[in-house]
Design a protein around this motif. Structure first.
Motif, short mmCIF file in Angstrom:
data_model
loop_
_atom_site.label_atom_id
_atom_site.label_comp_id
_atom_site.label_asym_id
_atom_site.label_seq_id
_atom_site.Cartn_x
_atom_site.Cartn_y
_atom_site.Cartn_z
N GLY A 58 0.95 -1.31 -0.22
CA GLY A 58 -0.01 -0.50 -0.35
C GLY A 58 0.92 1.03 0.12
N GLY A 59 2.00 1.23 1.16
CA GLY A 59 3.18 2.71 0.70
C GLY A 59 3.73 2.36 -0.97
N ALA A 60 3.98 1.23 -1.58
CA ALA A 60 4.84 1.57 -2.64
C ALA A 60 3.82 2.06 -3.14
CB ALA A 60 4.66 0.36 -2.83
N LEU A 61 2.06 1.97 -3.92
CA LEU A 61 1.00 2.44 -4.69
C LEU A 61 1.36 4.01 -4.33
CD1 LEU A 61 -1.67 -1.29 -5.08
CD2 LEU A 61 0.23 0.23 -6.07
N ASN A 62 1.43 3.86 -3.10
CA ASN A 62 0.78 5.33 -2.44
C ASN A 62 1.82 6.71 -2.99
OD1 ASN A 62 1.60 7.94 -0.83
ND2 ASN A 62 -0.83 7.86 -0.64
N THR A 63 3.43 5.54 -2.73
CA THR A 63 4.10 7.07 -3.53
C THR A 63 4.78 6.93 -4.94
OG1 THR A 63 5.82 5.75 -1.50
CG2 THR A 63 6.96 6.30 -3.09
N LEU A 64 4.03 5.46 -5.50
CA LEU A 64 4.19 5.92 -6.92
C LEU A 64 3.44 6.81 -7.34
CD1 LEU A 64 4.46 1.84 -8.32
CD2 LEU A 64 6.22 4.16 -8.22
N THR A 65 1.77 6.72 -6.83
CA THR A 65 0.67 7.61 -6.99
C THR A 65 0.97 8.92 -6.84
OG1 THR A 65 -1.00 5.45 -6.26
CG2 THR A 65 -1.79 7.88 -6.82
N VAL A 66 2.06 9.33 -6.10
CA VAL A 66 2.27 10.48 -5.36
C VAL A 66 3.22 11.56 -6.70
CG1 VAL A 66 0.87 11.00 -3.13
CG2 VAL A 66 3.08 10.34 -3.55
N GLN A 67 4.06 10.00 -7.12
CA GLN A 67 5.06 11.18 -7.46
C GLN A 67 4.77 10.54 -9.79
OE1 GLN A 67 7.89 11.65 -6.70
NE2 GLN A 67 8.00 11.09 -5.27
N GLY A 68 3.52 10.19 -9.94
CA GLY A 68 2.90 10.31 -10.98
C GLY A 68 3.26 9.40 -11.68
N PHE A 69 3.62 8.26 -10.83
CA PHE A 69 3.92 7.21 -12.51
C PHE A 69 2.90 6.35 -12.64
CE2 PHE A 69 7.85 7.99 -10.31
CZ PHE A 69 8.66 8.06 -11.45
N ILE A 70 1.94 6.59 -11.52
CA ILE A 70 0.22 5.12 -11.08
C ILE A 70 -0.89 7.24 -11.26
CG2 ILE A 70 -1.47 3.81 -10.34
CD1 ILE A 70 1.28 2.78 -9.36
N LYS A 71 -1.49 6.74 -12.19
CA LYS A 71 -3.22 7.32 -12.35
C LYS A 71 -3.25 7.49 -10.72
CE LYS A 71 -3.11 8.82 -16.77
NZ LYS A 71 -4.43 9.12 -18.13
N PRO A 72 -3.84 8.34 -10.62
CA PRO A 72 -5.02 8.28 -9.21
C PRO A 72 -6.29 7.75 -9.43
CG PRO A 72 -5.19 10.43 -9.86
CD PRO A 72 -4.18 9.53 -10.55
N ILE A 73 -6.34 6.16 -9.81
CA ILE A 73 -7.63 5.70 -9.68
C ILE A 73 -7.89 4.79 -8.62
CG2 ILE A 73 -7.18 4.68 -12.33
CD1 ILE A 73 -6.35 2.10 -11.49
N HIS A 74 -8.75 4.57 -8.55
CA HIS A 74 -9.58 4.13 -6.75
C HIS A 74 -8.58 3.70 -5.78
CE1 HIS A 74 -13.49 6.08 -7.64
NE2 HIS A 74 -14.33 5.11 -8.69
N LEU A 75 -8.47 2.37 -6.76
CA LEU A 75 -6.72 1.54 -6.47
C LEU A 75 -5.93 2.28 -5.20
CD1 LEU A 75 -5.99 -1.32 -5.03
CD2 LEU A 75 -5.45 -1.93 -6.89
N SER A 76 -5.43 3.45 -6.35
CA SER A 76 -3.92 3.64 -5.62
C SER A 76 -4.06 5.12 -4.78
CB SER A 76 -3.33 4.32 -7.15
OG SER A 76 -4.35 4.79 -8.57
N SER A 77 -5.51 5.45 -5.31
CA SER A 77 -5.96 6.22 -3.99
C SER A 77 -6.15 5.99 -3.05
CB SER A 77 -7.13 7.35 -4.87
OG SER A 77 -6.99 7.78 -6.37
N TYR A 78 -6.91 5.47 -2.78
CA TYR A 78 -7.33 4.53 -1.17
C TYR A 78 -5.88 3.20 -1.05
CZ TYR A 78 -11.07 6.51 -2.28
OH TYR A 78 -12.39 7.32 -2.80
#
Length: 706
Positions: free
Chosen positions: A411-431
């Motif tokens: 969860g922390g890794a997905l959150n980091t990739l999301t805020v860094q812009g590598f993953i779009k903030p879809i529901h799973l990555s946003s939460y």
């Protein structure tokens, strides 16, 4: 906006009708993107195309053919960063959601020059945002963002500009409406009553009329690293998005609060350290998620939120500390992995010490250090739990523990990739962070349930053992002689101090007319097995009651009766028969310490006879010895717990010499005083009321009281 620029120049092509303009809107955005990409290059120089190249463009679009003569001019304008606004970004009511971070321009200015008037000056150099997110981790001065929006629609509509990061201190949005500048504020340091929307997420309503173009300026001032996804929503989609978030997080924090109470109940009921550590760990995890989801903004103390900037990194450090403490207790690393346990305790001390660096480091660096180092305890916990899984494959709670911390890492890794812009903030990555921690708490709760089940079984076994122990204690109390101060006119003394709740020493007085029998035995070991053998020795001692003047015969008969029940144990015993009228004393020693005779002058004499301890392998060969009975003085029997008592600090033995020296000082005392004083001195010496072995002393005065 693009159409208005063209109207400034003579012979500029006219825009087609509204219907045609909408059809070509995509073409306009393509040209905008092409021009912006050209400007982003390191070199803004260019050469005018040849006439033939202009006459034969690669794409023969009527609209582009009309604009072709003006493209170089627009490129020059963009290269020189003129005061003209950037190309507008078209937004429509029909589109529910759109990421717009890459369309922003930015400028960083010193704090003293961060006013809106300064930003609006012509010499302000705006740069294209380099990422799809607003990502400026090292910026300390205020960050200004600019974007121009145009609304293609038939009716006015309110759009919502949404920033994903809730830990930015202050957002200031400035826009001009009917010639007046309007300012809205949001963010961590802004009170809820002053925000444009009462929400835990920074969002700004922007109302645009059909074909209206508006420039938006956003100032971000933060002590935290700046990471943001920026999105534009229409009214319906934003309301749905807000409701969905509120429902999700209400369920999340509701479940988290229930688990918080459950952990508090476990900690208070079971009184195990691991449950207290889990309680504090869960509290810090929930606090971090209050920050990461923005719900911490609802907690307001006074008119300042500065304390939140300090609480956030301190919570990260405390989460690391309690997570490691919970791990080493739950997985019993001190017993299973002593070297790793020392490493974990070292990191615990490190994170505790890092908390105090807040007095020396700048707040931004303090926060950045905590965010960077939090990965260390997670990886260490995963390593320890993986080792525990390998060592004990059948323990499901260990597997659940590994899955728990694996989920928080994911969860922390997905959150980091999301805020860094590598993953779009879809529901799973946003939460991802709250979801990861929710799954972690679920798995840890399951592991604790299994642990509680084990503890319940252990508790039931302990209760059964305690019941057996109480029965054994009653049995033990029956082994001790009834409270008695005299026997046929001779004073008696007795003290017994077991090493555990029950012991293996046994004392008995047998008093008949003109005859006295003293018996003391010491069973090897202590506890229930020793007490059981001592109780059987007491039953067998009835043999001596029938022939009190034959102690050696009684010793052999007792040995034969216990032969099949010793089970590797042995016992030493001393028999004393006294007949004061005949002035005789008979003794039989089965491998015990000699009998001590203490006269009234303090002289000591050891009295003993030959014989081995009673065991199941070798005959005792006890020899009876008859002696004249002294007229005065004291006879003393004792077990080896007296002279083998150890000092708790150095391990020094109490010793026979110290014991005899104490007896000499008590030569004129009564038997009970002698016994009490010896036990007191032993306890003082070892600095404890519990010894490694049972301590027993028995004394009888030879001075008959009249």
């Amino acid at each position: 906006m693009f159409r208005n620029w063209l109207s400034f120049f003579p012979n500029s092509p006219k825009f087609p009708s509204n219907k045609i303009r909408r059809l070509d809107r995509a073409k306009i955005e393509k040209i905008t993107a092409l021009s912006r990409s050209f400007v982003r290059g390191a070199d803004c120089s260019f050469s005018f195309p040849k006439k033939t190249e202009i006459q034969k463009p690669k794409y023969r679009l009527p609209f582009l053919q009309n604009l072709t003569p003006w493209i170089p001019f627009f490129v020059v304008l963009l290269c020189f960063q003129s005061s003209l606004e950037a190309f507008p970004l078209s937004i429509e009511e029909s589109k529910n959601y759109r990421d717009i971070g890459k369309y922003f321009e930015y400028v960083v200015v010193p704090e003293q020059e961060s006013s809106l008037d300064r930003i609006l000056r012509e010499d302000t150099i705006w740069r294209p945002n380099p990422k799809a997110t607003i990502s400026f981790s090292q910026v300390k001065d205020p960050l200004w963002l600019r974007i121009t929006l145009i609304h293609y629609g038939n009716l006015p509509h309110t759009f919502f500009l949404h920033f994903s990061s809730p830990v930015v201190d202050v957002f200031e949005l400035h826009t001009q409406v009917k010639g007046n500048w309007i300012t809205q504020v949001s963010g961590e340091q802004v009170l809820q009553k002053n925000k444009p929307i009462y929400s835990h997420i920074p969002a700004f309503p922007i109302t645009l009329s059909p074909d209206e173009t508006r420039a938006i300026y956003v100032k971000i001032n933060s002590a935290n690293p700046i990471f943001n996804f920026v999105s534009i929503y229409n009214s319906r989609s934003f309301i749905a998005f807000s409701k969905k978030q509120d429902i999700f997080f209400a369920a999340y924090f509701g479940a988290g609060f229930m688990m918080f109470l459950f952990s508090l109940f476990l900690a208070n009921t079971l009184r195990y350290r691991k449950f207290f550590f889990y309680f504090f760990y869960l509290a810090t995890v929930l606090l971090i998620n209050l920050f990461s989801t923005g719900f911490m903004q609802y907690i307001e103390i006074g008119n300042s939120h500065t304390w939140k900037n300090y609480l956030f990194p301190i919570t990260i450090y405390l989460t690391s500390v309690f997570g490691l403490l919970f791990t080493i207790e739950f997985l019993e690393t001190e017993k299973n992995f002593p070297k790793v346990n020392k490493l974990a305790k070292g990191f615990i001390l490190l994170f505790i010490s890092l908390i105090f660096t807040i007095f020396f480091l700048e707040l931004r660096n303090f926060i950045q250090l905590g965010v960077s180092l939090v990965i260390i305890p997670i990886l260490l916990v995963l390593f320890i739990s993986l080792m525990a899984v390998i060592k004990s494959k059948k323990k499901l709670e260990v597997v659940l523990f590994l899955l728990a911390f694996g989920s928080i890492l994911l969860g922390g890794a997905l959150n980091t990739l999301t805020v860094q812009g590598f993953i779009k903030p879809i529901h799973l990555s946003s939460y991802s962070l709250p979801l990861g921690s929710a799954i972690e708490v679920f798995f840890l709760s399951m592991a604790l349930v299994l642990k509680v089940s084990d503890y319940r079984k252990a508790t039931e076994e302990k209760q059964e053992l305690d019941l057996q122990l109480k029965i054994a204690q009653k049995l033990q109390s029956g082994l001790l002689p009834q409270k008695r101060t005299h026997a046929n006119g001779y004073a008696l003394g007795f003290r017994y101090s077991p090493a555990s709740d029950i012991g293996g020493d046994f004392v008995q007085f047998i008093v008949k007319e003109n005859e006295i029998g003293l018996f003391l035995c010491d069973v090897s070991g202590h506890g229930i097995p020793a007490a059981m053998i001592a109780s059987m020795a007491k039953v067998s001692l009835q043999i001596w009651d029938d022939s009190l003047d034959r102690p050696a015969y009684a010793a052999e008969r007792i040995r034969l009766s216990l032969l099949s029940s010793l089970s590797g144990h042995f016992l030493s015993a001393f028999f004393v028969y006294l007949h004061p009228e005949k002035n005789i004393m008979k003794i039989a020693n089965a491998g015990h310490h000699p009998l001590i005779y203490l006269d009234r002058n303090g002289n000591i004499e050891h009295i003993t006879s030959q014989g081995r301890a009673i065991n199941e392998y070798i005959e005792a060969q006890v020899v009876e010895k008859t002696l004249p009975l002294p007229k005065s003085g004291t006879l003393i029997l004792f077990t080896d717990g007296v002279i083998e008592a150890r000092k708790s600090t150095t391990g020094e033995l109490f010793g026979e010499e110290r014991f005899l020296s104490i007896l000499q000082t008590l030569a004129d005392k009564d038997p009970q005083t002698i016994c009490d004083q010896v036990i007191t001195e032993v306890e003082k010496f070892q600095k404890s009321k519990r010894s490694d072995d049972d301590v027993t002393i028995l004394a009888i005065s030879l001075d008959k009281e009249t």
